[in-house]
Design an enzyme around this catalytic site. Structure first.
Site, PDB file in Angstrom:
ATOM      1  N   PHE A   4       0.830  -1.197   0.000  1.00 51.59           N
ATOM      2  CA  PHE A   4       0.000   0.000   0.000  1.00 51.59           C
ATOM      3  C   PHE A   4       0.871   1.255   0.000  1.00 51.59           C
ATOM      4  O   PHE A   4       1.859   1.329   0.741  1.00 51.59           O
ATOM      5  CB  PHE A   4      -0.860   0.076   1.269  1.00 51.59           C
ATOM      6  CG  PHE A   4      -1.817  -1.062   1.468  1.00 51.59           C
ATOM      7  CD1 PHE A   4      -3.112  -1.009   0.974  1.00 51.59           C
ATOM      8  CD2 PHE A   4      -1.423  -2.185   2.191  1.00 51.59           C
ATOM      9  CE1 PHE A   4      -3.996  -2.052   1.189  1.00 51.59           C
ATOM     10  CE2 PHE A   4      -2.314  -3.228   2.426  1.00 51.59           C
ATOM     11  CZ  PHE A   4      -3.604  -3.162   1.914  1.00 51.59           C
ATOM     12  N   ASP A   5       0.470   2.237  -0.778  1.00 53.52           N
ATOM     13  CA  ASP A   5       0.980   3.585  -0.594  1.00 53.52           C
ATOM     14  C   ASP A   5       0.368   4.141   0.698  1.00 53.52           C
ATOM     15  O   ASP A   5      -0.617   3.595   1.218  1.00 53.52           O
ATOM     16  CB  ASP A   5       0.596   4.443  -1.794  1.00 53.52           C
ATOM     17  CG  ASP A   5       1.088   5.872  -1.685  1.00 53.52           C
ATOM     18  OD1 ASP A   5       2.163   6.092  -1.089  1.00 53.52           O
ATOM     19  OD2 ASP A   5       0.387   6.775  -2.177  1.00 53.52           O
ATOM     20  N   GLY A   6       0.926   5.239   1.205  1.00 51.60           N
ATOM     21  CA  GLY A   6       0.430   5.809   2.444  1.00 51.60           C
ATOM     22  C   GLY A   6      -0.602   6.905   2.245  1.00 51.60           C
ATOM     23  O   GLY A   6      -1.813   6.684   2.370  1.00 51.60           O
TER      24      GLY A   6
END
Length: 298
Positions: free
Chosen positions: A161-163
């Site tokens: 996941f990106d943040g």
């Protein structure tokens, strides 16, 4: 007793996200739905090849066993019901336990996410994904040009996941967009002990966390946070996850380096990012999806 999905992780997915229907979709996009339907009917006994999200779905379904059904995958498709027959047959041929589906014959299917209680919606249709996100459901447009997942970790569901604007809100990203990197770093350093607001994919990460704790079925979940953040902005991200009482197994604070090569080493079954530049680069290395949320997509 009435059937319920309340105790399961529910993934809704379109046919093109799960199977390789690109040839058939070209006929559909030509504006001849009858020709498309005829093609699908003629290929009824020809199993479709795995699509970009196939590995993710197959591994999630492996959490089900004779003692418990922990995951439900529902086909949610703009296909017609006739074409739906081929989708279910392709699932059976590929040893996927698919039992439920909604087929809307060209209309947007996102409104059925609510009665399903879906924790994730994957589709190749950008409009459907945007509508789902606007309605509050974790959703991503599957990049059908992505490479397929590797096979080195058959007993692990690996998700990256990106943040900001994915797991977290776009609060910090808005500061970066308006004030630049120095303003962003100072903002995050000043608020290091203040948890970030939830982003669109926090509920999905939480559902994965619950699934992991549900029992030992021989499958594991391994997650990674892969972000352009760097120190000192890393601390707020870590403390936010601690505040949520959710852990990730790996965290990569890349300071703007291209994510694709790092993701290639992690070998996820799927990667989620809100920025088209990052996700397009990642798609050359791993199965990827665009989360059309936050200020960069407004």
């Amino acid at each position: 007793m009435a059937a319920t999905l309340d105790d399961k992780l529910v993934v809704a997915i379109s046919s093109r996200a799960l199977f390789d229907f690109e040839e058939e979709n070209a006929v559909f996009e030509s504006g001849d739905p009858q020709a498309y339907m005829a093609m699908q009917l003629a290929r009824l006994d020809v199993a479709a090849r795995p699509g970009i999200a196939f590995s993710l779905i197959k591994k999630l379904l492996a959490f089900n066993d004779t003692s418990a059904q922990r995951v439900e995958v529902v086909i949610l498709s703009r296909n017609d019901p006739v074409s739906g027959m081929r989708i279910f047959r392709s699932g059976s041929a590929n040893e996927l336990q698919l039992h439920r589906g909604v087929f809307t014959q060209g209309r947007s299917p996102f409104r059925y996410l609510k009665p399903l209680g879906a924790h994730l919606f994957l589709s190749a249709n950008a409009d459907d994904v945007r509508e789902a996100l606007s309605a509050g459901f974790p959703a991503a447009r599957v990049l059908t040009e992505s490479v397929l997942a590797g096979g080195n970790y058959p007993s692990e569901v690996r998700i990256a996941f990106d943040g900001d604007a994915v797991l977290f809100s776009d609060e910090a990203e808005r500061v970066f967009q308006s004030g630049g990197l120095d303003a962003f770093q100072q903002h995050e350093q000043d608020k290091a002990f203040q948890p970030l607001p939830e982003g669109p994919f926090k509920p999905f990460l939480a559902a994965l966390h619950r699934l992991q704790r549900a029992g030992d079925c021989g499958m594991r979940i391994r997650t990674a946070l892969v972000t352009a953040r760097s120190a000192p902005a890393h601390e707020r991200a870590i403390r936010t996850l601690m505040n949520w009482e959710i852990r990730v197994d790996e965290a990569m604070f890349l300071g703007g380096l291209p994510k694709g090569e790092f993701l290639r080493e992690f070998e996820p079954d799927f990667f989620f990012d809100d920025q088209t530049g990052h996700v397009n680069h990642a798609a050359r290395h791993v199965p990827s999806g665009h989360v059309a949320a936050g200020v960069t997509n407004s």
